[in-house]
Design an enzyme around this catalytic site. Structure first.
Site, PDB file in Angstrom:
ATOM      1  N   GLU A   1      60.104  -0.461  20.661  1.00 11.92           N
ATOM      2  CA  GLU A   1      59.921   0.872  21.102  1.00 11.92           C
ATOM      3  C   GLU A   1      59.927   1.852  19.746  1.00 11.92           C
ATOM      4  O   GLU A   1      59.166   2.845  19.526  1.00 11.92           O
ATOM      5  CB  GLU A   1      60.986   1.495  22.252  1.00 11.92           C
ATOM      6  CG  GLU A   1      60.666   0.639  23.377  1.00 11.92           C
ATOM      7  CD  GLU A   1      61.710   1.241  24.535  1.00 11.92           C
ATOM      8  OE1 GLU A   1      63.090   1.047  24.398  1.00 11.92           O
ATOM      9  OE2 GLU A   1      61.165   2.261  25.432  1.00 11.92           O
TER      10      GLU A   1
ATOM     11  N   GLU B   1      63.636  -5.710  28.378  1.00 11.77           N
ATOM     12  CA  GLU B   1      64.678  -5.012  29.126  1.00 11.77           C
ATOM     13  C   GLU B   1      64.680  -5.452  30.492  1.00 11.77           C
ATOM     14  O   GLU B   1      65.971  -5.398  31.087  1.00 11.77           O
ATOM     15  CB  GLU B   1      64.443  -3.387  29.084  1.00 11.77           C
ATOM     16  CG  GLU B   1      64.997  -2.781  27.835  1.00 11.77           C
ATOM     17  CD  GLU B   1      63.853  -2.667  26.706  1.00 11.77           C
ATOM     18  OE1 GLU B   1      62.717  -3.473  26.889  1.00 11.77           O
ATOM     19  OE2 GLU B   1      63.657  -1.946  25.919  1.00 11.77           O
TER      20      GLU B   1
HETATM   21  C1  LIG Z   1      66.204 -11.984  19.500  1.00 10.48           C
HETATM   22  C2  LIG Z   1      66.893 -13.338  20.232  1.00 10.48           C
HETATM   23  C3  LIG Z   1      65.581 -14.083  21.142  1.00 10.48           C
HETATM   24  C4  LIG Z   1      67.175 -14.258  19.051  1.00 10.48           C
HETATM   25  O1  LIG Z   1      67.644 -15.534  19.595  1.00 10.48           O
HETATM   26  P1  LIG Z   1      68.180 -16.661  18.527  1.00 10.48           P
HETATM   27  O2  LIG Z   1      68.778 -17.668  19.458  1.00 10.48           O
HETATM   28  O3  LIG Z   1      67.516 -17.055  17.278  1.00 10.48           O
HETATM   29  O4  LIG Z   1      69.505 -15.746  17.858  1.00 10.48           O
HETATM   30  P2  LIG Z   1      70.846 -15.381  18.505  1.00 10.48           P
HETATM   31  O5  LIG Z   1      71.895 -16.618  18.492  1.00 10.48           O
HETATM   32  O6  LIG Z   1      70.466 -14.903  20.262  1.00 10.48           O
HETATM   33  O7  LIG Z   1      71.321 -14.045  17.699  1.00 10.48           O
HETATM   34  C5  LIG Z   1      71.989 -13.932  16.625  1.00 10.48           C
HETATM   35  C6  LIG Z   1      73.268 -13.024  16.893  1.00 10.48           C
HETATM   36  O8  LIG Z   1      72.678 -11.802  17.080  1.00 10.48           O
HETATM   37  C7  LIG Z   1      73.070 -11.396  18.415  1.00 10.48           C
HETATM   38  N1  LIG Z   1      72.232 -10.370  18.864  1.00 10.48           N
HETATM   39  C8  LIG Z   1      70.808 -10.491  18.865  1.00 10.48           C
HETATM   40  N2  LIG Z   1      70.550  -9.609  19.669  1.00 10.48           N
HETATM   41  C9  LIG Z   1      71.354  -8.697  19.908  1.00 10.48           C
HETATM   42  C10 LIG Z   1      71.473  -7.402  20.694  1.00 10.48           C
HETATM   43  N3  LIG Z   1      70.374  -6.682  21.131  1.00 10.48           N
HETATM   44  N4  LIG Z   1      72.764  -6.724  20.968  1.00 10.48           N
HETATM   45  C11 LIG Z   1      73.826  -7.562  20.386  1.00 10.48           C
HETATM   46  N5  LIG Z   1      73.752  -8.575  19.828  1.00 10.48           N
HETATM   47  C12 LIG Z   1      72.724  -9.261  19.508  1.00 10.48           C
HETATM   48  C13 LIG Z   1      73.466 -12.434  19.173  1.00 10.48           C
HETATM   49  O9  LIG Z   1      74.312 -12.241  20.291  1.00 10.48           O
HETATM   50  C14 LIG Z   1      73.826 -13.627  18.135  1.00 10.48           C
HETATM   51  O10 LIG Z   1      75.293 -13.098  17.913  1.00 10.48           O
HETATM   52  P3  LIG Z   1      76.557 -14.202  17.665  1.00 10.48           P
HETATM   53  O11 LIG Z   1      76.581 -14.917  18.898  1.00 10.48           O
HETATM   54  O12 LIG Z   1      76.054 -15.110  16.434  1.00 10.48           O
HETATM   55  O13 LIG Z   1      77.720 -13.530  17.302  1.00 10.48           O
HETATM   56  C15 LIG Z   1      68.044 -13.208  21.140  1.00 10.48           C
HETATM   57  O14 LIG Z   1      69.045 -12.765  19.995  1.00 10.48           O
HETATM   58  C16 LIG Z   1      67.622 -12.134  22.009  1.00 10.48           C
HETATM   59  O15 LIG Z   1      67.234 -12.254  23.100  1.00 10.48           O
HETATM   60  N6  LIG Z   1      68.462 -10.833  21.857  1.00 10.48           N
HETATM   61  C17 LIG Z   1      68.311  -9.902  22.792  1.00 10.48           C
HETATM   62  C18 LIG Z   1      67.256  -8.998  22.766  1.00 10.48           C
HETATM   63  C19 LIG Z   1      67.265  -8.122  23.928  1.00 10.48           C
HETATM   64  O16 LIG Z   1      67.441  -8.252  24.960  1.00 10.48           O
HETATM   65  N7  LIG Z   1      67.017  -6.570  23.553  1.00 10.48           N
HETATM   66  C20 LIG Z   1      66.946  -5.683  24.449  1.00 10.48           C
HETATM   67  C21 LIG Z   1      68.050  -4.915  24.651  1.00 10.48           C
HETATM   68  S1  LIG Z   1      68.226  -3.460  25.842  1.00 10.48           S
HETATM   69  C22 LIG Z   1      67.339  -2.177  24.900  1.00 10.48           C
HETATM   70  O17 LIG Z   1      67.038  -2.364  23.628  1.00 10.48           O
HETATM   71  C23 LIG Z   1      67.427  -1.031  25.584  1.00 10.48           C
HETATM   72  C24 LIG Z   1      66.822   0.114  24.724  1.00 10.48           C
HETATM   73  C25 LIG Z   1      66.947   1.423  25.189  1.00 10.48           C
HETATM   74  C26 LIG Z   1      66.320   1.986  26.410  1.00 10.48           C
HETATM   75  C27 LIG Z   1      66.273   3.274  26.660  1.00 10.48           C
HETATM   76  C28 LIG Z   1      67.159   4.130  26.102  1.00 10.48           C
HETATM   77  C29 LIG Z   1      67.934   3.925  24.833  1.00 10.48           C
HETATM   78  C30 LIG Z   1      67.793   2.402  24.415  1.00 10.48           C
HETATM   79  C31 LIG Z   1      67.838  -0.691  26.935  1.00 10.48           C
HETATM   80  C32 LIG Z   1      69.299  -0.057  27.059  1.00 10.48           C
HETATM   81  O18 LIG Z   1      69.860   0.223  26.109  1.00 10.48           O
HETATM   82  O19 LIG Z   1      69.580  -0.208  28.425  1.00 10.48           O
END
Ligand SMILES: CC(C)(COP(=O)(O)OP(=O)(O)OC[C@H]1O[C@@H](n2cnc3c(N)ncnc32)[C@H](O)[C@@H]1OP(=O)(O)O)[C@@H](O)C(=O)NCCC(=O)NCCSC(=O)/C(=C/c1ccccc1)CC(=O)O
Length: 256
Positions: A110, A130
């Site tokens: 976004e 999301e």
């Molecule tokens: C990106 C991934 C597909 C990567 O996967 P991969 O296996 O390569 O790596 P991971 O092991 O998963 O990630 C490494 C490490 O980073 C942490 N991580 C990654 N993304 C996040 C995150 N968004 N929040 C917290 N931590 C994160 C992960 O946990 C690992 O940590 P460790 O275990 O090593 O301690 C995969 O990571 C993935 O799918 N991530 C999540 C992406 C996601 O779902 N994003 C959407 C979030 S909701 C949002 O953005 C909103 C925005 C908004 C809307 C309206 C108003 C304001 C904001 C919605 C909301 O807030 O409600």
């Protein structure tokens, strides 16, 4: 430090710097971004900004879902504030380039959608995921993605929450350029410096005409752009641009 900021040759470089958490946005980063966008908007020495992420894996994966605190304010207070802190596009007339170095997911995509140019590394992946975490692409994703790419592709992304890769992003026009990871910042700098060399008021007027014109019927958009041309007609920079052309030298623009 969650977000790095530097200024060079009239270009602001903003780097989300929490690679261990995929450059997701914790509350400190959100506050830092709010202050940085305010500075970019108000500092006359800055003509264009580049937004990127540290490392080669992620641009930004949106909200830090592990650090989101319980809300301190009621929703009305947030909703009625002038714009969301992480999204710069409300009345920000300086161009912003998203240099997408990896995952651009949720709020990360976004933010990229709120930028004016989007270029990416071949490793980038894009998704508004999301719905998978019981939320909504509620910053601008549901509105800007279908305006940026074909509706059927946007619908598929928004409803399934599936990601697309850099080649698909290029094919559907979500990004203008795909380059190898080590070339991304050079390309962003090249585009930023080209923009910064142009007349700052003309660049702002062009962005305003495009962004505001997109929401207008064509006739109103043309009338609005003609008015903006009139606003620019008497600037010192326009005189300088024409004079420099005649004298076969580079112009020296001052933003006046
Ligand atoms: C990106 C991934 C597909 C990567 O996967 P991969 O296996 O390569 O790596 P991971 O092991 O998963 O990630 C490494 C490490 O980073 C942490 N991580 C990654 N993304 C996040 C995150 N968004 N929040 C917290 N931590 C994160 C992960 O946990 C690992 O940590 P460790 O275990 O090593 O301690 C995969 O990571 C993935 O799918 N991530 C999540 C992406 C996601 O779902 N994003 C959407 C979030 S909701 C949002 O953005 C909103 C925005 C908004 C809307 C309206 C108003 C304001 C904001 C919605 C909301 O807030 O409600």
């Amino acid at each position: 430090m969650g977000v790095d900021f530097k200024k060079e040759n009239h270009v602001a470089y903003i780097t989300l710097n929490r690679p261990e958490a995929m450059n997701s946005l914790d509350p400190e980063s959100v506050d830092a971004l709010f202050n940085i966008w305010t500075e970019v908007k108000n500092d006359d020495d800055i003509r264009v900004a580049v937004l990127t992420g540290a490392g080669e894996k992620s641009f930004c994966t949106g909200t830090d879902m592990k650090k989101t605190p319980p809300p301190e304010e009621c929703m009305a207070a947030i909703y009625l504030r002038d714009g969301q802190p992480i999204v710069p596009h409300m009345k920000m007339w300086k161009p912003i380039i998203a240099a997408i170095n990896g995952y651009a997911i949720g709020g990360g995509l976004e933010m990229a959608l709120a930028c004016d140019l989007r270029i990416c590394s071949s490793k980038a992946k894009f998704g508004l995921t999301e719905v998978k975490v019981a939320s909504l692409a509620g910053l601008n994703g549901t509105q800007c993605l279908p305006r940026a790419i074909p509706q059927a592709v946007a619908m598929k992304m928004l409803l399934t929450g599936e990601m697309i890769d850099s080649q698909e992003a290029h094919r559907v026009g979500l990004v203008s350029d795909v380059v190898e990871p080590d070339e991304l910042l050079n390309l962003a700098t090249k585009y930023a410096e080209r923009i910064a060399n142009n007349a700052p008021l003309s660049v702002k007027a062009a962005k305003q005409a495009i962004v505001m014109g997109l929401d207008m019927p064509l006739e109103n958009g043309i009338a609005f752009s003609h008015l903006l041309w009139g606003v620019l007609r008497d600037t010192e920079d326009r005189k300088e641009g024409f004079k420099a052309f005649g004298e076969k030298r580079p112009p020296e623009y001052k933003g006046k």
